[in-house]
Scaffold this motif. Structure first.
Motif, mmCIF file in Angstrom:
data_model
loop_
_atom_site.group_PDB
_atom_site.id
_atom_site.type_symbol
_atom_site.label_atom_id
_atom_site.label_comp_id
_atom_site.label_asym_id
_atom_site.label_seq_id
_atom_site.Cartn_x
_atom_site.Cartn_y
_atom_site.Cartn_z
ATOM 1 N N UNK A 90 3.674 -2.497 11.337
ATOM 2 C CA UNK A 90 3.528 -3.755 12.074
ATOM 3 C C UNK A 90 4.336 -4.870 11.420
ATOM 4 N N UNK A 92 6.793 -4.556 9.315
ATOM 5 C CA UNK A 92 8.214 -4.209 9.352
ATOM 6 C C UNK A 92 8.823 -4.705 10.657
ATOM 7 N N UNK A 93 8.099 -4.477 11.753
ATOM 8 C CA UNK A 93 8.578 -4.930 13.054
ATOM 9 C C UNK A 93 8.650 -6.452 13.115
ATOM 10 N N UNK A 96 11.545 -7.824 11.435
ATOM 11 C CA UNK A 96 12.796 -7.602 12.166
ATOM 12 C C UNK A 96 12.912 -8.560 13.352
#
Lengths: 225, 225
Positions: A90, A92-93, A96
DNA sequence: TAACTGTGGATTTTATACAATATACAATCC
DNA sequence: GGATTGTATATTGTATAAAATCCACAGTTA
């Protein structure tokens, strides 16, 4: 049990029974009352809430889309705790997507937007000191949403909204680390300041670092247990 | 499981009526048969499919979670075409997420995975020549899904799946540019080859370029009209 | 014993019936 | 005339009943 009299109290927080059932089940999962892999029987839930199975089914479908339960046709729904265990994914997204949104949104933020953001930041600080953890999560989500409002990317924003909702529980956890509390407050203010000053790239970088910092704090916390 | 079972009729590809209703409505939206903002009446849909309103409601709840429709309590569902409107945003997201997935997945792909991928590539080429455009979209989605299968990132994969579904309509369009057809075929093969050879970073770069190329072709196409 | 088959019960899925809510439009009041 | 209120109708939301499906287990057979 709370079911004999369906009063219009807390049980009617939402405009439909299905929505409030979803909310109730969601909370049960978040609070660990329903463990990973545990089957969710429709009639049991219906009886517990004092409603029929139809809205329960709709609630389950909703929760499946959120990734909180897994429905296998004709077999039923089970708690999909995997969605909870993947904190790292989660964040990491978020790491990004959010900086990207900010980069596109910040240049178009108006003075009114900034005033609204400042207001949230202010309330945020106040609530932090009052230890009102639940409200804090709401404000956090609101703040992020406001920052990205002018990105002109509704799809991305919808995705991030869900990620924020999923993060909510963990960010509250992280709040309990007292230095995480003040740090988040500082970083939020810093990001807003950079945006206002036109330093969009720097703001995006700061945001990415902010998210990464929270993630790492959470991972460390999880490892310690 | 790339089984040899001959797919039965397309009429009931799903295990429940609600799922196939969702699929049908989804297709109508993607194909533009249902326009943005158009209201979706439950009884009309139910009559059209020859089913009752119950599974239709479930389908709509599902689609709302996917962002394709918006449901307002007691008012009904309307098509939320905003999610479709911006091709650019969809491909921007793909460009961001897919290379990341590939980077994480490729090192864990097994020999069996590669054989399955090759099989899809082969069928892909065959179908391309036979001008079977619809099947092409399915294979494209399948190919991408297989490449990312070992990334261990279910959430991200779910998001990308939706993006691929949304892209489908446009990629089919882009197929009609005859050079886009052969180019995609080449690039897919190249990406698979690089992964197999262990050149993961290069593969990710190639993938990003592949997606960007398709996006730019589509934007150019849209501008020309 | 091991594999197979069918039967009963539990559970999900779908259909139908009923209640709640919103929208449109006519009647009333100022 | 303009706004407001009341009523009719359409549409959604919920409950309950009927149908379909799965699962375990007993009984049979080789």
């Amino acid at each position: 049990m709370p079911g004999s009299t369906p009063r219009s109290g807390a049980s009617f927080a939402h405009r439909t029974v299905a929505a409030s059932a979803a909310e109730a089940i969601r909370r049960k999962i978040f609070d660990g009352e329903l463990k990973d892999g545990e089957p969710l029987r429709q009639d049991v839930l219906a009886a517990e809430f004092g409603i029929s199975r139809t809205p329960v089914r709709e609630a389950l479908v909703q929760l499946e889309a959120e990734g909180l339960v897994r429905i296998e046709p004709h077999k039923g729904a089970v708690v999909a705790g995997a969605a909870l265990s993947s904190i790292e994914e989660t964040f990491e997204l978020r790491e990004l997507l959010e900086p990207m949104l900010l980069t596109h949104s910040a240049p178009h933020l108006t003075e009114a937007d900034y005033r609204a953001i400042d207001a949230v930041l202010k309330e945020y600080s106040a609530e932090l000191r009052s230890q009102n953890v639940r409200r804090w999560g709401e404000l956090n989500t609101k703040l992020h949403a406001m920052l990205y409002a002018r990105a002109g990317r509704p799809q991305t924003q919808a995705i991030v909204d869900k990620l924020l909702a999923a993060s909510d529980r963990f960010t509250r956890l992280q709040l309990l680390l007292t230095d995480g509390l003040e740090r988040a407050e500082q970083e939020h203010a810093e990001i807003a300041r950079l945006c206002r000053g036109g330093a969009y790239a720097a703001a995006a970088t700061a945001l990415a670092q902010h998210i990464r910092a929270v993630k790492e704090a959470l991972v460390a916390l999880a490892a310690k247990r």
